[in-house]
Motif scaffolding. Structure first.
Motif, PDB file in Angstrom:
ATOM      1  N   ILE A   1      -0.706  -1.965   2.285  1.00 21.55           N
ATOM      2  CA  ILE A   1       0.342  -3.196   2.100  1.00 21.55           C
ATOM      3  C   ILE A   1       1.199  -3.245   0.917  1.00 21.55           C
ATOM      4  O   ILE A   1       2.349  -3.262   1.058  1.00 21.55           O
ATOM      5  CB  ILE A   1      -0.324  -4.730   2.334  1.00 21.55           C
ATOM      6  CG1 ILE A   1      -0.744  -4.479   3.800  1.00 21.55           C
ATOM      7  CG2 ILE A   1       0.845  -5.671   2.045  1.00 21.55           C
ATOM      8  CD1 ILE A   1      -1.474  -6.024   3.876  1.00 21.55           C
ATOM      9  N   SER A   2       0.473  -2.843  -0.233  1.00 22.02           N
ATOM     10  CA  SER A   2       1.040  -2.759  -1.603  1.00 22.02           C
ATOM     11  C   SER A   2       1.452  -1.381  -2.087  1.00 22.02           C
ATOM     12  O   SER A   2       2.243  -0.931  -2.765  1.00 22.02           O
ATOM     13  CB  SER A   2       0.021  -3.320  -2.528  1.00 22.02           C
ATOM     14  OG  SER A   2      -1.302  -2.827  -2.576  1.00 22.02           O
ATOM     15  N   GLU A   3       0.650  -0.187  -1.338  1.00 18.17           N
ATOM     16  CA  GLU A   3       0.798   1.186  -1.719  1.00 18.17           C
ATOM     17  C   GLU A   3       1.648   1.889  -0.791  1.00 18.17           C
ATOM     18  O   GLU A   3       1.976   2.941  -1.173  1.00 18.17           O
ATOM     19  CB  GLU A   3      -0.660   1.903  -1.960  1.00 18.17           C
ATOM     20  CG  GLU A   3      -1.581   0.903  -2.898  1.00 18.17           C
ATOM     21  CD  GLU A   3      -2.762   1.929  -3.074  1.00 18.17           C
ATOM     22  OE1 GLU A   3      -2.948   2.737  -2.231  1.00 18.17           O
ATOM     23  OE2 GLU A   3      -3.522   1.528  -4.110  1.00 18.17           O
ATOM     24  N   PHE A   4       2.203   1.599   0.454  1.00 23.16           N
ATOM     25  CA  PHE A   4       2.917   2.477   1.116  1.00 23.16           C
ATOM     26  C   PHE A   4       4.057   2.748   0.667  1.00 23.16           C
ATOM     27  O   PHE A   4       4.553   3.917   0.530  1.00 23.16           O
ATOM     28  CB  PHE A   4       3.218   1.663   2.588  1.00 23.16           C
ATOM     29  CG  PHE A   4       4.163   2.368   3.369  1.00 23.16           C
ATOM     30  CD1 PHE A   4       3.450   3.485   4.186  1.00 23.16           C
ATOM     31  CD2 PHE A   4       5.271   1.712   3.715  1.00 23.16           C
ATOM     32  CE1 PHE A   4       4.388   4.185   5.143  1.00 23.16           C
ATOM     33  CE2 PHE A   4       6.160   2.617   4.544  1.00 23.16           C
ATOM     34  CZ  PHE A   4       5.701   3.366   5.211  1.00 23.16           C
TER      35      PHE A   4
ATOM     36  N   LEU B   1       7.974   6.904  -1.945  1.00 24.44           N
ATOM     37  CA  LEU B   1       9.052   7.208  -2.800  1.00 24.44           C
ATOM     38  C   LEU B   1       8.412   8.161  -3.903  1.00 24.44           C
ATOM     39  O   LEU B   1       9.066   8.391  -4.853  1.00 24.44           O
ATOM     40  CB  LEU B   1       9.584   5.754  -3.426  1.00 24.44           C
ATOM     41  CG  LEU B   1      10.209   4.939  -2.433  1.00 24.44           C
ATOM     42  CD1 LEU B   1      10.645   3.556  -3.034  1.00 24.44           C
ATOM     43  CD2 LEU B   1      11.240   5.639  -1.890  1.00 24.44           C
ATOM     44  N   GLY B   2       7.095   8.462  -3.719  1.00 22.63           N
ATOM     45  CA  GLY B   2       6.461   9.411  -4.547  1.00 22.63           C
ATOM     46  C   GLY B   2       6.370   8.760  -5.960  1.00 22.63           C
ATOM     47  O   GLY B   2       6.104   9.364  -7.289  1.00 22.63           O
TER      48      GLY B   2
ATOM     49  N   ALA C   1       6.482   1.695  -9.906  1.00 18.01           N
ATOM     50  CA  ALA C   1       5.709   1.461  -8.787  1.00 18.01           C
ATOM     51  C   ALA C   1       5.133  -0.185  -8.527  1.00 18.01           C
ATOM     52  O   ALA C   1       5.033  -0.156  -7.257  1.00 18.01           O
ATOM     53  CB  ALA C   1       4.434   2.215  -9.067  1.00 18.01           C
ATOM     54  N   LEU C   2       4.937  -0.672  -9.678  1.00 22.54           N
ATOM     55  CA  LEU C   2       4.768  -2.234  -9.322  1.00 22.54           C
ATOM     56  C   LEU C   2       5.687  -2.794  -8.637  1.00 22.54           C
ATOM     57  O   LEU C   2       5.467  -3.672  -7.806  1.00 22.54           O
ATOM     58  CB  LEU C   2       4.367  -2.742 -10.529  1.00 22.54           C
ATOM     59  CG  LEU C   2       3.139  -2.365 -11.229  1.00 22.54           C
ATOM     60  CD1 LEU C   2       2.810  -3.022 -12.723  1.00 22.54           C
ATOM     61  CD2 LEU C   2       1.938  -2.833 -10.497  1.00 22.54           C
TER      62      LEU C   2
END
Length: 433
Positions: free
Chosen positions: A421-424, A429-430, A174-175
């Motif tokens: 911006i960072s979480e979209f 992608l789940g 995720a990061l």
């Protein structure tokens, strides 16, 4: 408890001021602070145990692999191909060589995972090339230094792996995915500033290349860029872990540099392996010492005190997050990125979480924030490497750095206050809920 924090900070910065290596400074100041709570022998034993425990993590095995793959790529003709492809795509635009510098640093920084490596590899070619075409060497050095920091956000990034451990187990996948949009946004804004600065100073523009030649240069760079796709695609698809991805990156880089590009001989590998071991040892010692310091801070309830202070200071999340960023920018100007992430993540992450910020967004924010520290005096390592490459002095490149600092701070504010911006991409992608 306040005395512990004061003694820790005073000892740490005093040791830094007398040029004691940062890992030793962290370990010694941590030991002295713990002696306030217990006798010397149990304090020393506890510090040793915490240092060993701090590096006893399977995820950290990815770091030496990515360090080695970056060294192989750096010696294997990768930088030249990335520069040529960037030149073909944007060299004809206003400030073309500056834009090429930014694009090349972005791509190489992402592949190598090191801002210092990007500054050295790209800067050693681009800075003399920019000077030859009439660009100021100070501007060239400033562009190289600021652009190299984008590789801290665009995966594979060692510092994001370290943050994942410091935060208590945030998903590395995720990061990694979360870093793409902020990293690209930072690169694009730096390119915009370079174009405006170049127009203002009448810097030359390269000729537009024929389409066939552009395609040839871009295709030649694709095998290098495939490393990012293989690593990230494999992690997201569940084919391998981040650690296994590091091993895959080493194997791919080795095949590409030795057998495809044929610019790295097998005789050079022992030297690269030794360099990778030296770099890994330095990084691991810093991680171990920083882990011990984080434990002492937690043992002394410093994170809870800081959290309580911020919560009583104001209930306005805009103000609190701005204050956290300003503190981290100041920290980044004095402390290297790795210990800063390990020490301040446990302190500020709970505060940010109280105001609704997710661990993924905070991770991108703190890495972007501390990336500014890499190009900020007095400690900024990337800034000094860039000065050495350009054969100029620190005070001479601060002026052309100012507009670049401004856009870096602007992007930092966007990342701080706009979670999308960072979480979209991770949400798409789940990878996060």
């Amino acid at each position: 408890m306040e005395m512990t924090a004061i003694l820790l900070l005073v000892c740490f910065f005093t040791l830094l001021l007398i040029n004691v290596p940062i890992s030793i400074s962290i370990a010694l100041s941590t030991l002295l602070a713990l002696v306030l709570h217990m006798d010397f022998t149990p304090a020393a034993t506890t510090i040793a145990q915490q240092m060993i425990g701090g590096i006893d993590s399977f995820a950290l095995l990815a770091i030496p692999f990515f360090i080695l793959s970056g060294l192989i790529m750096g010696q294997g003709g990768i930088a030249r191909r990335l520069i040529e492809s960037a030149m073909a795509m944007v060299g004809f635009l206003p400030g073309g060589l500056a834009l090429v510098n930014v694009m090349s640093c972005m791509m190489f920084g992402a592949i190598s995972g090191s801002a210092v490596a990007a500054t050295s590899a790209i800067g050693s070619f681009m800075v003399p090339e920019m000077k030859k075409h009439g660009y100021s060497e100070n501007f060239a050095a400033a562009v190289t230094a600021s652009a190299a920091t984008t590789g801290m956000l665009i995966p594979p990034s060692n510092i994001l792996i370290i943050y994942a451990i410091a935060s208590g187990g945030v998903s590395i996948a995720a990061l990694f995915v979360a870093g793409y949009l902020p990293g690209i946004l930072l690169g694009l804004t730096l390119m915009l500033v370079c174009a405006i600065y170049s127009l203002k100073n009448n810097y030359p523009v390269a000729a537009r290349l024929p389409l066939a030649l552009v395609l040839e240069k871009v295709i030649a760079a694709i095998p290098s860029l495939l490393l990012i796709i293989i690593v990230i695609g494999g992690i997201i698809g569940g084919v391998f872990t981040a650690t296994e991805a590091g091993a895959v990156a080493v194997l791919y880089a080795l095949v590409l540099a030795v057998f495809v590009y044929k610019e790295l001989s097998l005789d050079e590998l022992p030297k690269l392996l030794l360099k990778a071991c030296e770099t890994t040892a330095i990084v691991m010692l810093i991680i171990a010492a920083s882990s011990a310091m984080s434990w002492v801070l937690s043992y002394s309830h410093i994170p809870q005190m800081v959290s309580q202070f911020f919560l009583t200071l104001s209930d306005n999340p805009l103000l609190i997050l701005l204050l956290i960023n300003l503190i981290l920018i100041l920290v980044g100007a004095f402390i290297d990125m790795t210990p800063a992430v390990l020490i301040f993540t446990p302190i500020f992450l709970p505060v940010a979480a109280q105001f609704g910020m997710s661990p993924v967004q905070f991770g991108v924010m703190i890495v972007l924030n501390l990336s500014i520290g890499l190009v900020s005096p007095p400690v900024g390592s990337v800034l000094f490497v860039s000065c050495a490459v350009a054969k100029t002095s620190l005070h001479k490149i601060i002026r052309p750095m100012l507009p670049l600092y401004c856009v870096m701070f602007m992007v930092l504010m966007l990342v701080t206050y706009l979670p999308a911006i960072s979480e979209f991409l991770p949400r798409l992608l789940g990878l996060i809920d």
